[in-house]
Scaffold this active site. Structure first.
Site, PDB file in Angstrom:
ATOM      1  N   ARG A 193       0.795  -1.227   0.000  1.00  0.00           N
ATOM      2  CA  ARG A 193       0.000   0.000   0.000  1.00  0.00           C
ATOM      3  C   ARG A 193       0.826   1.274   0.000  1.00  0.00           C
ATOM      4  NH1 ARG A 193      -2.752  -3.728   1.497  1.00  0.00           N
ATOM      5  NH2 ARG A 193      -0.856  -4.276   2.563  1.00  0.00           N
ATOM      6  N   THR A 194       1.775   1.362   0.908  1.00  0.00           N
ATOM      7  CA  THR A 194       2.442   2.657   1.076  1.00  0.00           C
ATOM      8  C   THR A 194       3.225   3.012  -0.184  1.00  0.00           C
ATOM      9  OG1 THR A 194       2.622   2.094   3.402  1.00  0.00           O
ATOM     10  CG2 THR A 194       3.878   3.996   2.651  1.00  0.00           C
ATOM     11  N   LYS A 207      25.344  -3.679  -0.967  1.00  0.00           N
ATOM     12  CA  LYS A 207      26.823  -3.623  -1.033  1.00  0.00           C
ATOM     13  C   LYS A 207      27.392  -2.849   0.151  1.00  0.00           C
ATOM     14  CE  LYS A 207      26.190  -2.963  -5.945  1.00  0.00           C
ATOM     15  NZ  LYS A 207      26.264  -1.855  -6.908  1.00  0.00           N
TER      16      LYS A 207
END
Ligand code: CP
Length: 317
Positions: A51-52, A80
């Site tokens: 959703r966000t 990394k």
């Protein structure tokens, strides 16, 4: 440069302006459909989200802007070893505004300190989730017509549920708010939130583990999922995950106008048999999340001098 780290970064007046803007967007989306042309939103998601992230992206696209970003730490140079500070310095060269979700509390604040663009906290660990709170407030305001004089039941994982913590902070600024905290003993609201926030301001609240007993008193029941990802021990999670399951039988105890809200995702805590009950508004809530994020993007970009908002009630752009 203005950022959004917590719902309290907005005064009650600013919040009301934001909710009014979100409602204006809902009523007349075309009026706002090109304001962000040529502008870019970066979504930096180090933790999973449906959703966000997607509502932020939908919001920017609805405003005529563009989007870029990553949806997991593994698909970015964080894998990394790149720091959030370095990442945000780089993203400031590529985008006009960004939303960041990170498992570490305070990560969004670190990003905001190094950014040259507005930064929005899209969830930091168990700490805050301010745009979910804006979504919740718009839902309550739109469907109840007010943000004060409400008895709100918060049910489930009140210890780790950051949406609950942010919502409490936001709602105590309105008159006549009281809470009923419904959780198992192990998932009670953190004591610092009770002592420093609720007791300090003399906000009435009750703690219980009995959902049925308090159902008839509530204006809103805000259900939450048990936050599996924040448990250290799988056994504890399995013991608590189905502690509350809201079903038709329990809903018979509720008022005709009680709203059932949930930030989603749902696991088992609300039976799907309730989805057609008019009081179950959690999918509507997810839709309000797009309007309020549009309003937030516009507000922060206008504040940064990157766009001009149309006059209230004036001609379309
Ligand atoms: N409510 C919420 O934050 O959902 P997501 O985790 O899917 O973004």
């Amino acid at each position: 440069m203005r950022h959004l780290m917590s719902p309290l970064d907005l005064s009650v007046e600013e919040l009301q302006d934001l909710l009014n803007l979100a409602q204006a967007i809902e009523k007349d989306p075309e009026r706002y459909a090109h304001i962000c042309a040529g502008k870019k939103l970066a979504t930096l998601f180090y933790e999973p989200s449906t959703r966000t992230r997607l509502s932020f992206e939908a919001a920017m696209l609805n405003l005529g802007g563009n989007i870029l970003g990553f949806s997991s730490a593994d698909s970015s140079s964080a894998a990394k070893g790149e720091s959030v500070s370095d990442t945000i310095r780089v993203i400031s060269c590529y985008a006009d505004i960004c939303a960041i979700r990170h498992p570490k509390e305070g990560a969004a604040i670190v990003a905001s300190q190094k950014a040259r663009i507005p930064v929005i906290n899209a969830g930091d660990g168990g700490h805050q989730h301010p745009t979910q709170t804006l979504t919740d407030l718009l839902t309550i305001y739109s469907l109840k017509g007010r943000l004060g004089h409400l008895k709100i039941g918060l049910c489930g994982d009140l210890k780790f549920g950051r949406t609950v913590h942010s919502l409490i902070h936001a709602l105590i600024r309105y008159p006549g708010i009281s809470f009923v905290m419904i959780s198992p003993e192990e998932l009670k609201i953190p004591s610092n939130l009770k002592e420093d926030v609720l007791n300090e301001r003399a906000i009435p609240y009750l703690e219980t583990d009995r959902l049925e007993e308090v159902m008839p008193d509530l204006d809103i029941l805000y259900m939450t999922r048990v936050q599996k990802e924040r448990f250290f021990n799988e056994e504890d999670y399995l013991r608590m995950k189905d502690f509350y399951i809201l079903d038709k039988k329990k809903m018979e105890l509720a008022r005709e106008d009680m709203l059932v809200m949930h930030p989603l995702p749902r696991v088992n805590e609300i039976s799907v048999e309730l989805d057609d009950d008019p009081r179950a508004v959690y999918f509507q809530q997810a839709q309000y999340g797009v309007f309020v994020r549009e309003a937030l993007i516009l507000t922060l970009l206008a504040d940064a001098g990157k766009i001009t908002l149309p006059e209230k009630g004036g001609a379309s752009c």
